[in-house]
Design a protein around this motif. Structure first.
Motif, short mmCIF file in Angstrom:
data_model
loop_
_atom_site.label_atom_id
_atom_site.label_comp_id
_atom_site.label_asym_id
_atom_site.label_seq_id
_atom_site.Cartn_x
_atom_site.Cartn_y
_atom_site.Cartn_z
N LEU A 267 0.76 -1.03 0.22
CA LEU A 267 0.11 -0.47 -0.59
C LEU A 267 1.10 1.12 -0.33
CD1 LEU A 267 -2.81 -1.05 2.93
CD2 LEU A 267 -2.72 -1.22 -0.13
N VAL A 268 2.09 1.32 0.95
CA VAL A 268 3.03 2.30 0.97
C VAL A 268 3.44 2.12 -0.32
CG1 VAL A 268 4.73 3.60 1.84
CG2 VAL A 268 3.07 2.19 3.20
N ILE A 269 4.06 1.98 -1.02
CA ILE A 269 4.46 2.12 -2.38
C ILE A 269 3.40 2.19 -3.82
CG2 ILE A 269 5.98 0.37 -4.49
CD1 ILE A 269 7.44 -1.30 -1.65
N ASN A 270 2.49 2.34 -3.25
CA ASN A 270 1.61 2.12 -4.41
C ASN A 270 1.12 3.75 -4.31
OD1 ASN A 270 1.16 -0.50 -5.55
ND2 ASN A 270 -0.92 -0.89 -4.61
N SER A 271 1.14 3.81 -2.87
CA SER A 271 0.70 5.15 -2.70
C SER A 271 1.46 6.66 -3.45
CB SER A 271 0.89 5.82 -1.26
OG SER A 271 2.47 5.63 -0.84
N LEU B 244 -7.54 3.03 -6.35
CA LEU B 244 -6.48 1.96 -6.65
C LEU B 244 -6.23 1.15 -5.64
CD1 LEU B 244 -5.35 2.35 -10.20
CD2 LEU B 244 -7.43 1.32 -9.65
N ASN B 245 -5.18 1.98 -4.53
CA ASN B 245 -5.26 1.28 -3.97
C ASN B 245 -6.23 0.81 -3.02
OD1 ASN B 245 -2.23 0.77 -2.74
ND2 ASN B 245 -1.95 3.08 -1.72
N LEU B 246 -7.39 1.18 -2.51
CA LEU B 246 -8.25 0.63 -2.04
C LEU B 246 -8.63 -0.70 -2.06
CD1 LEU B 246 -9.96 1.75 -0.09
CD2 LEU B 246 -11.83 2.34 -1.13
N ILE B 247 -8.70 -0.37 -3.57
CA ILE B 247 -9.08 -1.88 -4.18
C ILE B 247 -7.84 -3.33 -3.56
CG2 ILE B 247 -9.53 -3.42 -5.99
CD1 ILE B 247 -10.67 -0.83 -7.88
N GLU C 107 -7.97 4.96 6.32
CA GLU C 107 -7.38 6.77 6.67
C GLU C 107 -5.50 7.28 7.20
OE1 GLU C 107 -8.39 6.99 10.95
OE2 GLU C 107 -10.98 7.04 10.47
N VAL C 108 -5.01 5.96 7.66
CA VAL C 108 -3.62 5.93 7.13
C VAL C 108 -2.58 5.76 5.43
CG1 VAL C 108 -0.95 5.08 7.42
CG2 VAL C 108 -2.95 5.16 9.43
N MET C 109 -3.15 4.71 5.19
CA MET C 109 -3.34 5.64 3.33
C MET C 109 -3.91 6.31 2.90
SD MET C 109 -5.38 2.08 1.22
CE MET C 109 -6.99 2.96 0.90
N LEU C 110 -4.65 7.02 3.49
CA LEU C 110 -5.01 8.09 2.61
C LEU C 110 -3.39 9.38 2.43
CD1 LEU C 110 -6.49 10.11 1.24
CD2 LEU C 110 -8.15 10.24 3.12
N LEU C 111 -3.86 9.39 4.85
CA LEU C 111 -2.31 9.97 4.61
C LEU C 111 -1.11 9.49 3.91
CD1 LEU C 111 -0.42 12.09 6.70
CD2 LEU C 111 -0.11 10.77 7.76
N SER C 112 -0.86 8.66 3.26
CA SER C 112 0.45 7.87 2.85
C SER C 112 0.08 8.93 1.24
CB SER C 112 0.29 6.40 2.92
OG SER C 112 1.77 5.81 1.73
N THR C 113 -1.07 8.96 0.65
CA THR C 113 -1.19 9.12 -0.59
C THR C 113 -0.50 10.50 -0.60
OG1 THR C 113 -2.54 7.21 -1.30
CG2 THR C 113 -2.98 9.17 -2.71
N ILE C 114 -0.97 11.19 0.44
CA ILE C 114 -1.36 13.03 0.54
C ILE C 114 0.37 13.06 0.11
CG2 ILE C 114 -1.60 14.77 0.84
CD1 ILE C 114 -4.42 14.07 1.66
#
Length: 306
Positions: free
Chosen positions: A74-78, A126-129, A156-163
């Motif tokens: 997930l982090v790499i994808n972000s 795409l990360n959520l999927i 929530e953390v994934m959203l922060l990582s994406t930002i």
């Protein structure tokens, strides 16, 4: 607002329709998953057998190994997914497409926002999927499912990582302005982050230098945060004693706080510093891009050769 929505839709469609860009954006994550299935997961399993003996079943071990792997994915994808979107931004600058936008009523800030929103939407969705499919597969094969609260905390953390990932890539794009270079950076970043963030293998198998360099990257601390959230839920379900959990997090999964270059800074402090760094990246990007678009607005579009 209409201009921003129209440009955002256009950017998202360009990304989705480009199979090459989508594949190149996901290649780092695909390589990571393949490596885990080929041999990394077996190495982790052997380490657990030495650490805890035969107290854990195969399904329990696999649940921990693969759920922490997905947190790294997930982090790499972000980063990599947003990089794919910013390739189109660089290409539009190269072919002077942004000049054409500026000849209309579209403002420079609207162009910047459209690329940023597009990158955030594509990366996050795409990360959520990826997260949903991974949780279903791991749960179905190991009979261990993440709780609802844990799932939404990860989102929530994934959203922060994406930002944060979009902020860094926006800055790189504003400086490089080359779609080819952005593509190369995308492949390079995925591999580097996999090692320096403790995703491919735990820090216990690497030297202190790798830990120090990794501690400089916001994505290292985001990976640790995600692993702690997901593994904390798994530990409770399996019933792993508290005194053993810290050893598993530190030695097994590189999921304990690494501070900053050896300094003992708490994880929440590192996350705040990462957010501050993202804000700085946004500010510098706005300065560079505003300067670029103002310059482009005064330049006539070169006629195409017949």
């Amino acid at each position: 607002m209409k201009n921003i929505l129209a440009l955002t839709k256009r950017n998202c469609l360009l990304f989705i329709r480009s199979k090459q860009v989508v594949f190149s954006s996901l290649i780092s994550s695909i390589i990571l998953i393949v490596l885990y299935f080929l041999f990394i997961a077996n190495l982790y399993s052997q380490g657990f057998n030495e650490l805890m003996g035969s107290n854990l079943s195969t399904n329990q071990i696999h649940a921990m190994i693969y759920i922490q792997m997905i947190m790294g994915v997930l982090v790499i994808n972000s980063v990599s997914l947003s990089t794919g979107m910013f390739q189109f931004m660089a290409r539009d600058i190269e072919i002077q497409k942004t000049n054409a936008f500026l000849l209309t009523k579209t403002k420079p800030y609207q162009i910047m926002l459209s690329y940023l929103i597009s990158a955030l939407l594509v990366s996050f969705l795409l990360n959520l999927i990826t997260l949903v499919v991974s949780v279903i597969i791991i749960g179905a094969t190991t009979s261990i499912w993440l709780g609802g609260g844990t799932f939404f905390a990860i989102v929530e953390v994934m959203l922060l990582s994406t930002i944060i990932g979009c902020a860094i890539m926006l800055l790189i794009t504003s400086i490089v302005r080359s779609s080819v270079a952005i593509g190369v950076i995308s492949g390079f970043l995925g591999s580097v982050l996999g090692f320096l963030c403790g995703i491919y293998m735990p820090y216990s198998n690497m030297g202190k230098e790798a830990v120090y360099v990794g501690s400089l990257l916001p994505f290292t601390h985001l990976t640790i945060w995600l692993k702690q959230i997901a593994l904390g839920d798994i530990f409770k379900q399996i019933g792993i004693p508290q005194e053993i959990q810290s050893s598993i997090l530190e030695q097994g999964f590189s999921a304990s706080n690494v501070g900053l270059c050896g300094a003992n800074i708490p994880l929440w402090g590192m996350i705040l510093m990462s957010v501050g760094f993202a804000i700085l990246c946004f500010a510098i990007s706005i300065f560079f891009l505003t300067k670029l678009f103002r310059k482009q607005k005064t330049i006539k579009i070169k006629p195409s050769k017949s």
